[in-house]
Design a protein around this motif. Structure first.
Motif, mmCIF file in Angstrom:
data_model
loop_
_atom_site.group_PDB
_atom_site.id
_atom_site.type_symbol
_atom_site.label_atom_id
_atom_site.label_comp_id
_atom_site.label_asym_id
_atom_site.label_seq_id
_atom_site.Cartn_x
_atom_site.Cartn_y
_atom_site.Cartn_z
ATOM 1 N N GLY A 157 0.811 -1.216 0.000
ATOM 2 C CA GLY A 157 0.000 0.000 0.000
ATOM 3 C C GLY A 157 0.845 1.267 0.000
ATOM 4 N N PRO A 158 0.210 2.389 -0.313
ATOM 5 C CA PRO A 158 0.903 3.663 -0.211
ATOM 6 C C PRO A 158 1.096 4.053 1.255
ATOM 7 C CG PRO A 158 -1.394 4.010 -0.747
ATOM 8 C CD PRO A 158 -1.191 2.528 -0.712
ATOM 9 N N ALA A 159 1.835 5.126 1.501
ATOM 10 C CA ALA A 159 2.145 5.527 2.881
ATOM 11 C C ALA A 159 0.879 5.900 3.649
ATOM 12 C CB ALA A 159 3.112 6.699 2.870
ATOM 13 N N ARG A 160 -0.093 6.492 2.957
ATOM 14 C CA ARG A 160 -1.318 6.912 3.649
ATOM 15 C C ARG A 160 -2.522 6.333 2.894
ATOM 16 N NH1 ARG A 160 -0.177 10.712 7.235
ATOM 17 N NH2 ARG A 160 -2.265 11.581 7.295
ATOM 18 N N PRO A 161 -2.815 5.060 3.111
ATOM 19 C CA PRO A 161 -3.830 4.401 2.287
ATOM 20 C C PRO A 161 -5.254 4.898 2.571
ATOM 21 C CG PRO A 161 -3.047 2.928 3.995
ATOM 22 C CD PRO A 161 -2.188 4.151 4.078
ATOM 23 N N LEU A 162 -6.035 4.884 1.489
ATOM 24 C CA LEU A 162 -7.454 5.257 1.556
ATOM 25 C C LEU A 162 -8.270 3.963 1.548
ATOM 26 C CD1 LEU A 162 -9.754 7.335 1.403
ATOM 27 C CD2 LEU A 162 -9.368 7.457 -1.081
ATOM 28 N N CYS A 163 -9.047 3.753 2.597
ATOM 29 C CA CYS A 163 -9.749 2.473 2.790
ATOM 30 C C CYS A 163 -11.248 2.706 2.926
ATOM 31 C CB CYS A 163 -9.269 1.784 4.071
ATOM 32 S SG CYS A 163 -7.479 1.643 4.222
ATOM 33 N N VAL A 164 -12.048 1.752 2.424
ATOM 34 C CA VAL A 164 -13.507 1.823 2.552
ATOM 35 C C VAL A 164 -14.020 0.484 3.063
ATOM 36 C CG1 VAL A 164 -15.694 2.123 1.344
ATOM 37 C CG2 VAL A 164 -13.727 3.548 0.715
ATOM 38 N N ASP A 165 -14.825 0.526 4.129
ATOM 39 C CA ASP A 165 -15.473 -0.659 4.709
ATOM 40 C C ASP A 165 -16.950 -0.598 4.332
ATOM 41 O OD1 ASP A 165 -16.473 -2.683 6.356
ATOM 42 O OD2 ASP A 165 -16.285 -1.498 8.200
ATOM 43 N N LEU A 166 -17.412 -1.583 3.551
ATOM 44 C CA LEU A 166 -18.803 -1.575 3.074
ATOM 45 C C LEU A 166 -19.663 -2.482 3.956
ATOM 46 C CD1 LEU A 166 -18.134 -1.767 -0.786
ATOM 47 C CD2 LEU A 166 -18.726 0.266 0.558
ATOM 48 N N GLY A 167 -20.637 -1.896 4.671
ATOM 49 C CA GLY A 167 -21.472 -2.657 5.596
ATOM 50 C C GLY A 167 -20.777 -2.771 6.929
ATOM 51 N N THR A 168 -20.605 -1.649 7.602
ATOM 52 C CA THR A 168 -19.682 -1.603 8.745
ATOM 53 C C THR A 168 -20.269 -2.122 10.045
ATOM 54 O OG1 THR A 168 -17.963 -0.194 9.696
ATOM 55 C CG2 THR A 168 -20.171 0.758 9.601
ATOM 56 N N GLY A 169 -21.599 -2.199 10.168
ATOM 57 C CA GLY A 169 -22.196 -2.693 11.415
ATOM 58 C C GLY A 169 -21.731 -1.866 12.606
ATOM 59 N N SER A 170 -21.101 -2.524 13.568
ATOM 60 C CA SER A 170 -20.603 -1.836 14.775
ATOM 61 C C SER A 170 -19.426 -0.909 14.487
ATOM 62 C CB SER A 170 -20.144 -2.890 15.790
ATOM 63 O OG SER A 170 -19.061 -3.640 15.241
ATOM 64 N N GLY A 171 -18.882 -1.001 13.258
ATOM 65 C CA GLY A 171 -17.690 -0.219 12.920
ATOM 66 C C GLY A 171 -16.407 -1.004 13.124
ATOM 67 N N ALA A 172 -16.530 -2.312 13.407
ATOM 68 C CA ALA A 172 -15.379 -3.122 13.817
ATOM 69 C C ALA A 172 -14.224 -3.061 12.818
ATOM 70 C CB ALA A 172 -15.825 -4.578 14.015
ATOM 71 N N ILE A 173 -14.518 -3.366 11.547
ATOM 72 C CA ILE A 173 -13.438 -3.443 10.558
ATOM 73 C C ILE A 173 -12.830 -2.060 10.348
ATOM 74 C CG2 ILE A 173 -12.927 -3.893 8.124
ATOM 75 C CD1 ILE A 173 -15.098 -6.078 8.168
ATOM 76 N N ALA A 174 -13.686 -1.071 10.164
ATOM 77 C CA ALA A 174 -13.209 0.290 9.885
ATOM 78 C C ALA A 174 -12.333 0.800 11.032
ATOM 79 C CB ALA A 174 -14.404 1.219 9.673
ATOM 80 N N LEU A 175 -12.779 0.568 12.266
ATOM 81 C CA LEU A 175 -12.016 1.059 13.413
ATOM 82 C C LEU A 175 -10.701 0.311 13.574
ATOM 83 C CD1 LEU A 175 -14.977 1.696 15.833
ATOM 84 C CD2 LEU A 175 -13.238 3.380 15.188
ATOM 85 N N ALA A 176 -10.701 -0.994 13.289
ATOM 86 C CA ALA A 176 -9.449 -1.757 13.377
ATOM 87 C C ALA A 176 -8.446 -1.235 12.348
ATOM 88 C CB ALA A 176 -9.722 -3.243 13.160
ATOM 89 N N LEU A 177 -8.905 -0.953 11.137
ATOM 90 C CA LEU A 177 -8.005 -0.403 10.117
ATOM 91 C C LEU A 177 -7.459 0.954 10.564
ATOM 92 C CD1 LEU A 177 -9.959 -1.233 6.826
ATOM 93 C CD2 LEU A 177 -7.840 -2.307 7.620
ATOM 94 N N ALA A 178 -8.358 1.796 11.067
ATOM 95 C CA ALA A 178 -7.925 3.138 11.486
ATOM 96 C C ALA A 178 -6.910 3.056 12.619
ATOM 97 C CB ALA A 178 -9.138 3.956 11.916
ATOM 98 N N GLN A 179 -7.106 2.066 13.485
ATOM 99 C CA GLN A 179 -6.193 1.929 14.630
ATOM 100 C C GLN A 179 -4.860 1.303 14.241
ATOM 101 O OE1 GLN A 179 -6.978 -1.162 17.703
ATOM 102 N NE2 GLN A 179 -7.017 0.530 19.156
ATOM 103 N N GLU A 180 -4.892 0.357 13.297
ATOM 104 C CA GLU A 180 -3.689 -0.460 13.060
ATOM 105 C C GLU A 180 -2.908 -0.107 11.804
ATOM 106 O OE1 GLU A 180 -3.984 -4.715 13.944
ATOM 107 O OE2 GLU A 180 -6.061 -4.356 14.501
ATOM 108 N N VAL A 181 -3.501 0.677 10.906
ATOM 109 C CA VAL A 181 -2.781 1.029 9.677
ATOM 110 C C VAL A 181 -2.331 2.486 9.787
ATOM 111 C CG1 VAL A 181 -2.905 1.231 7.168
ATOM 112 C CG2 VAL A 181 -4.177 -0.588 8.344
ATOM 113 N N PRO A 182 -1.030 2.706 9.964
ATOM 114 C CA PRO A 182 -0.545 4.075 10.151
ATOM 115 C C PRO A 182 -0.918 4.964 8.964
ATOM 116 C CG PRO A 182 1.189 2.466 10.589
ATOM 117 C CD PRO A 182 0.047 1.700 10.003
ATOM 118 N N GLY A 183 -1.457 6.128 9.252
ATOM 119 C CA GLY A 183 -1.757 7.103 8.213
ATOM 120 C C GLY A 183 -3.006 6.816 7.402
#
Ligand SMILES: C[S@@+](CC[C@H](N)C(=O)[O-])C[C@H]1O[C@@H](n2cnc3c(N)ncnc32)[C@H](O)[C@@H]1O
Length: 325
Positions: A131-157
């Protein structure tokens, strides 16, 4: 259920130690068909006592003779009754662990599952390598936000957008995003055709809501509804009676969610951008075949979860495959 657990004392009268109360709970939960009665009983005890499960385990190991306070005893009995009725453990305690997060969950939102942690793990590893240094990510069907929040927490930038159609689930995601720290931009929108939801409150299409991101996204990730309609009779009560229907059903072949996600991802991803989608363990061949038939996807591969079951499909958006690794 073991014989000593069946012989556990009732908690109805007299003074009761933690060990006696937990033993009775284990017996009741086992008799109700709960798959992990001891773990659930200890977690419910920890919840009502406001301590960690390790503290409960330590008191049990030490055969702590201290009687339970009447209020704690009543609260444990009420919590066990809910679990005996097969309400999900996570709804009763109000939280679930997901990777390094503790998320709030309750009625109206899908409880994140351990197998999804592997899906997120693949995405994090892939972004770290390609990935690039500051990746742009999209979580489709996030529910509780689990996947999106894990990415935001664990993928720098990382910049993370999350889409959800169900207003109740959306409220849980909003609450978790507000309480967990890492920033995620939430969109009330539909993956696929909004008219198909027959819900005027479901929002616009995800491609409309995220039009500004078209062709620029590095990662699209989803755990869409994927149960086969024919499996309705085989569900545990926790799933059948409590997980929201919109989170579960993937049509006769279980792939309706993947179809909608891949069509949306084809619009959002940059050439070479990655797609990762969880699927039913029966679809280790049909999910990759669907992407191959749709066209425009390269390096299509299926992956297993930690239990060795076919669990998620990955691919790269084609067109300019050579430009990005
Ligand atoms: C299986 S749950 C997964 C939730 C979360 N991503 C997770 O892994 O715990 C699927 C989620 O997608 C949402 N959903 C289902 N169909 C959708 C659609 N067409 N558009 C947007 N969200 C949808 C459901 O409301 C549900 O929250």
């Amino acid at each position: 259920m073991t014989a000593p657990e069946r012989a556990a004392p009732a908690v109805a009268g007299g003074s009761v130690t933690l060990g006696e109360a937990v033993a009775a709970a284990v017996g009741a939960l086992g008799a109700a068909g709960v798959a992990s009665p001891r773990a659930d009983a200890e977690q419910l005890a920890a919840h009502v006592l406001g301590v960690g499960r390790g503290r409960v385990a330590a008191r049990l190991l030490a055969a702590d003779p201290t009687p339970l306070e009447p209020a704690a005893r009543a609260a444990l009995r009420a919590a066990v009754d809910r679990r005996v009725a097969r309400e999900p453990l996570q709804y009763i305690v109000g939280t679930v662990g997901f990777r390094h997060l503790v998320l709030d969950v309750g009625p109206g939102v899908f409880v994140p599952r351990p197998e999804t942690e592997s899906v997120v793990g693949w995405a994090i590893g892939e972004l770290a390598v390609t990935g690039p240094a500051r990746p742009l990510c999209v979580d489709l069907g996030t529910g509780s936000g689990a996947i999106a929040l894990a990415l935001a927490q664990e993928v720098p930038g990382a910049t993370v957008h999350a889409v959800e159609a169900d207003p109740t689930a959306l409220a849980w995601a909003r609450r978790n995003i507000a309480g967990t720290g890492p920033a995620v931009t939430l969109h009330h929108a539909v993956v696929g055709d909004p008219a198909a939801t027959r819900d005027p409150a479901a929002g616009p299409s995800a491609t409309t809501a995220l039009a500004a991101l078209a062709g620029s996204v590095d990662l699209v990730i989803a755990n869409p509804p994927y149960l086969h309609d024919g499996d309705r009779g085989r569900l545990e009560p926790e799933v059948r009676d409590h997980d929201p229907a919109l989170a579960l059903w993937g049509g006769p072949d279980g792939l309706a969610g993947l179809r909608a996600v891949s069509a949306t991802a084809a619009v959002l991803l940059r050439p070479g951008g990655a797609l990762v989608v969880e699927h039913d363990d029966a679809d280790g061949r049909s999910a990759p075949a669907l992407l191959a038939a749709a066209g425009g996807w390269l390096r299509i591969a299926d992956h297993t979860d930690l239990a060795g079951r076919d669990r998620f499909v990955t691919a790269r958006r084609g067109a300019a495959e050579g430009r990005h690794p």
